[in-house]
Design an enzyme around this catalytic site. Structure first.
Site, short mmCIF file in Angstrom:
data_model
loop_
_atom_site.label_atom_id
_atom_site.label_comp_id
_atom_site.label_asym_id
_atom_site.label_seq_id
_atom_site.Cartn_x
_atom_site.Cartn_y
_atom_site.Cartn_z
CB CYS A 148 -0.92 0.06 1.14
SG CYS A 148 -1.57 -1.57 1.59
NE ARG A 195 4.96 3.01 -2.51
CZ ARG A 195 5.77 1.98 -1.65
NH1 ARG A 195 5.26 1.35 -1.08
NH2 ARG A 195 7.00 2.31 -1.69
CD1 TRP A 230 -2.61 -4.52 -5.17
CD2 TRP A 230 -1.59 -6.10 -3.41
NE1 TRP A 230 -2.44 -6.03 -5.71
CE2 TRP A 230 -1.96 -6.77 -4.58
CE3 TRP A 230 -1.14 -6.61 -2.43
CZ2 TRP A 230 -1.81 -8.28 -4.77
CZ3 TRP A 230 -1.16 -8.29 -2.37
CH2 TRP A 230 -1.37 -9.01 -3.70
CG ASN A 251 3.29 -0.70 2.73
OD1 ASN A 251 2.44 -1.94 2.25
ND2 ASN A 251 4.31 -0.31 2.23
N GLY A 252 2.09 -3.21 4.77
CA GLY A 252 2.77 -4.62 4.96
C GLY A 252 1.83 -5.49 5.33
CD GLU A 280 7.97 -9.44 -19.66
OE1 GLU A 280 7.45 -8.39 -19.69
OE2 GLU A 280 8.19 -10.20 -18.60
CE LYS A 314 4.74 -6.39 -19.24
NZ LYS A 314 5.55 -7.24 -18.35
CD GLU A 358 2.23 -7.78 -15.99
OE1 GLU A 358 2.14 -7.13 -14.98
OE2 GLU A 358 3.45 -7.75 -16.48
CG HIS A 405 9.70 -33.17 -23.25
ND1 HIS A 405 10.48 -34.43 -23.60
CD2 HIS A 405 10.52 -32.53 -24.01
CE1 HIS A 405 11.31 -34.39 -24.12
NE2 HIS A 405 11.50 -33.21 -24.23
CE LYS A 410 5.89 -0.10 -12.95
NZ LYS A 410 6.00 -0.91 -14.11
C1 AGP Z 1 5.84 -6.70 -14.48
O1 AGP Z 1 4.98 -6.13 -15.48
C2 AGP Z 1 5.14 -6.74 -13.36
N1 AGP Z 1 4.63 -5.29 -12.83
C3 AGP Z 1 5.78 -7.34 -12.05
O2 AGP Z 1 5.93 -8.67 -12.47
C4 AGP Z 1 7.38 -6.76 -11.72
O3 AGP Z 1 8.26 -6.86 -12.73
C5 AGP Z 1 7.74 -7.46 -10.34
O4 AGP Z 1 6.78 -7.05 -9.45
C6 AGP Z 1 8.78 -6.90 -9.91
O5 AGP Z 1 9.02 -5.42 -9.74
P1 AGP Z 1 10.38 -4.68 -9.58
O6 AGP Z 1 11.10 -4.66 -10.94
O7 AGP Z 1 9.91 -3.11 -9.22
O8 AGP Z 1 10.88 -5.40 -8.59
#
Ligand code: AGP
Length: 608
Positions: A2, A27, A74, A98-99, A480, A484, A487, A503, A603
């Protein structure tokens, strides 16, 4: 994870609390709330969902007061509802957290025995309840915080606001980041410098176990044991300039289009064009030539950049690399080689699992280096050598420009290491330097394929599952691509090493599932094409991501083709990343998804 803020001010705070929360919405955006003191009484306003809902509520029902706290959530414990939104409060105290309070259940049992019952499903509310109980037992607010914090287990950044205390906030941190901002007759608290940059450029980062009594005029910082401590006051250049989307529909699309410049700046920082070689700008705290092993840890997209880096360091510097996601590495506690280098990759620099992995390696005698975008982050501050991305703020939750600048930084470092370890001669270095110099142009060209990619994305948006395949350093790009798509479009997707398909996963293949095969012309593309043939034999819908040569030779096997500029295999993974980013973006955009703030994500992940 958060975002939390606090202001001990001398003028109204409600609007400023909301503006600071806007800087922290990356956040978490499950709910938001603020609390102020109005004639000594705690007043709260909270709303589920994005911050704008709270702002609208405050327009209709404003809050007075020159001292207050705020939170954007969050959800970890309890659904994202108004009831579970912070600040949590009793008539005596309001708290933002936060935590994660790991022992909240046992504390709730203790409190229930004394007649204190929760109103919410959260872990955080227990903090407000405990502080209230201590004050009911006669302790002062400050003593109540000390007693409360001493019983908490887990990660927390906390700010307390007390009934009748117009001049005081109390803050505490363990695990989660918390900064103090110094104003003119006012003091500020926030999860990071970005939140405080609206009010001041002088900040202090509280250290593990620190707590602080904050009044409009000062912050008295204490250690866990209670003794007064002085912490460094940093002049921060975190900018509060509101980043605009410009002509783009989403920040993610804007950030995708910023990549030619962002990558060019990274190459420019490493490449000595005259000498046709590469070097790091600042002296390193270690020597690549002496290293026996390199350990890499990161999470999500940053982890996948590390996996590509492993291929480069092992090939161009013959440096063995162990890599693991932070959440596993921190508890796997692997034996580490003496004189090893531990490299951490993180856009935000605050990811809890990556930070814990860093602290494990620091405690086990490793050289600590990091590749970060937020240069004032905890991971950067705890690293001896820092390689900044400087790609500008990344607002879209889905990482794009941070990924390609992470890749470019690792590519440059692998050549620096290869030279230092005597693996690469000057001709080979020259060849790789030239390849890196072609990157910004190649990425700009790849972006020109956007319309075709958007058309292909339209058909993918109708699928419920998708597969991505690649070999060698393109395999993590396949991973990746799947990440992408998942998400931001919420379509289930998996990435596989192309050779691994037979496999098991090939059982998934039928005419309904798009299979994105990443195969630019390189030493492995023929192998990948054989795997593509195996998919075609089962009627799979193939999207081939390749270059003109690959399209000419193998385009016929695929239903759709994304043709990227031909580049040196060394940098091909970085160019291929553009294609999978645009594919995911346009698929999600077709579906009308909230691309910049996807559901259930944030983020920066500052909790376990
Ligand atoms: C990626 O698109 C995501 N937002 C997520 O996987 C991100 O890469 C991950 O949380 C790591 O974040 P950071 O690079 O800020 O450590």
């Amino acid at each position: 994870m958060c975002g939390i803020v606090g202001i001990a001010g001398c003028k109204p705070v409600a609007d400023r609390l909301v503006s600071a929360l806007a800087q922290l919405e990356y956040r978490g955006y499950d709910s938001a709330g603020i609390a102020t003191l109005d004639h000594g009484e705690i007043q709260r306003r909270r709303a589920p969902g994005k911050l704008v809902n709270l702002a609208n509520k405050l327009t209709l029902d404003p809050l007075a007061g020159t001292i207050g706290i705020g939170h954007t959530r969050w959800a970890t414990h309890g659904a994202p509802t108004e009831l579970n939104a912070h600040p949590h409060a009793t008539p005596r105290v309001a708290v933002v957290h936060n935590g994660i309070i790991e022992n909240y259940r046992s504390l709730l049992v203790e409190l229930a025995a004394d007649g204190y019952l929760p109103l919410t499903q959260t872990d955080s509310e227990v903090v407000a309840m405990m502080a209230t109980r201590w004050m009911d037992l006669g302790l002062s607010p400050v003593a109540a915080v000390q007693a409360t914090v001493s019983k908490l287990q887990g990660a927390f950044a906390l700010v307390f606001l007390f009934h009748g205390e117009e001049q005081m906030l109390v803050a505490a941190r363990q695990g989660s980041p918390l900064a103090v901002g110094y104003g003119d007759g006012e003091m500020f608290l926030g999860s990071d410098a970005l939140a405080l940059s609206l009010f001041t450029d002088k900040v202090t980062y509280l250290e593990e176990g620190d707590w602080a009594v904050v009044t409009p005029g000062q912050a008295a910082i204490r250690s866990r044991e209670g003794s007064n401590v002085n912490r460094v006051v940093h002049q921060t250049n975190a900018s509060s300039n509101i980043v605009e989307k410009g002509p783009y529909r989403h920040f993610m699309l804007k950030e995708i289009h910023e990549q030619p410049d962002a990558v060019s700046r990274v190459v420019g920082r490493f490449v000595d064009r005259g000498a046709r070689t590469l070097a790091v700008q600042d002296p390193l705290s270690f020597d690549f030539a002496d290293l026996t092993r390199m350990t890499v840890s990161a999470c999500g997209t940053a982890y996948l950049a590390g996996v590509v880096g492993k291929y480069w360091f092992e090939r161009y510097a013959r440096l063995p690399v162990d890599i693991d996601v932070g959440s596993e590495f921190r508890y796997r506690q692997p034996p580490l080689a003496p004189e090893g280098l531990a490299l951490f990759i993180s856009q935000s620099g605050e990811t809890a699992d990556t930070l814990a992995a860093l602290r494990y390696c620091a405690a086990n005698g490793q050289h600590i280096a990091s590749v970060v975008n937020v240069e004032e982050s905890t991971i950067a501050r705890e690293s001896k050598s820092v390689f900044p991305l400087r790609c500008g703020p990344e607002i879209g939750v889905a990482s794009t420009k941070a990924f390609t600048t992470q890749l470019t930084t690792l590519a440059c470092l692998s050549v620096v290491a290869g030279r230092a370890r005597g693996v690469l001669d000057s001709d080979k270095v020259e060849e790789l330097v030239t390849a890196l110099e072609t990157l910004p142009g190649a990425i700009a060209n790849a972006l020109l394929a956007e319309d075709e990619i958007a058309e292909i994305a339209r058909s993918i948006s109708k699928a419920s599952d998708a597969l991505f395949l690649g070999r060698g350093p393109l395999y993590p790009i396949a991973l990746e691509g799947a990440l992408k798509l998942k998400e931001i479009s919420y379509i289930h997707a998996e990435g596989y090493a192309a050779g691994e398909l037979k496999h098991g996963p090939i059982a998934l293949v039928d005419e309904t599932i798009p299979v994105i095969v990443i195969a630019p012309s390189d030493e492995l593309s023929e192998k990948t094409v054989s795997n593509m043939q195996e998919v075609a034999a089962r009627g799979g819908r193939i999207v081939l991501v390749t270059d003109p040569k690959g399209a000419e030779m193998h385009g016929g096997i695929a239903q759709q083709c994304i043709v990227l500029p031909e580049v040196h295999p060394f940098v091909a993974p970085i160019v291929a990343a553009i294609a999978v980013q645009l594919l995911a973006y346009h698929t999600a955009a077709h579906l009308g998804a909230d691309v910049d703030q996807p559901r259930n994500l944030a983020k920066s992940v500052t909790v376990e």
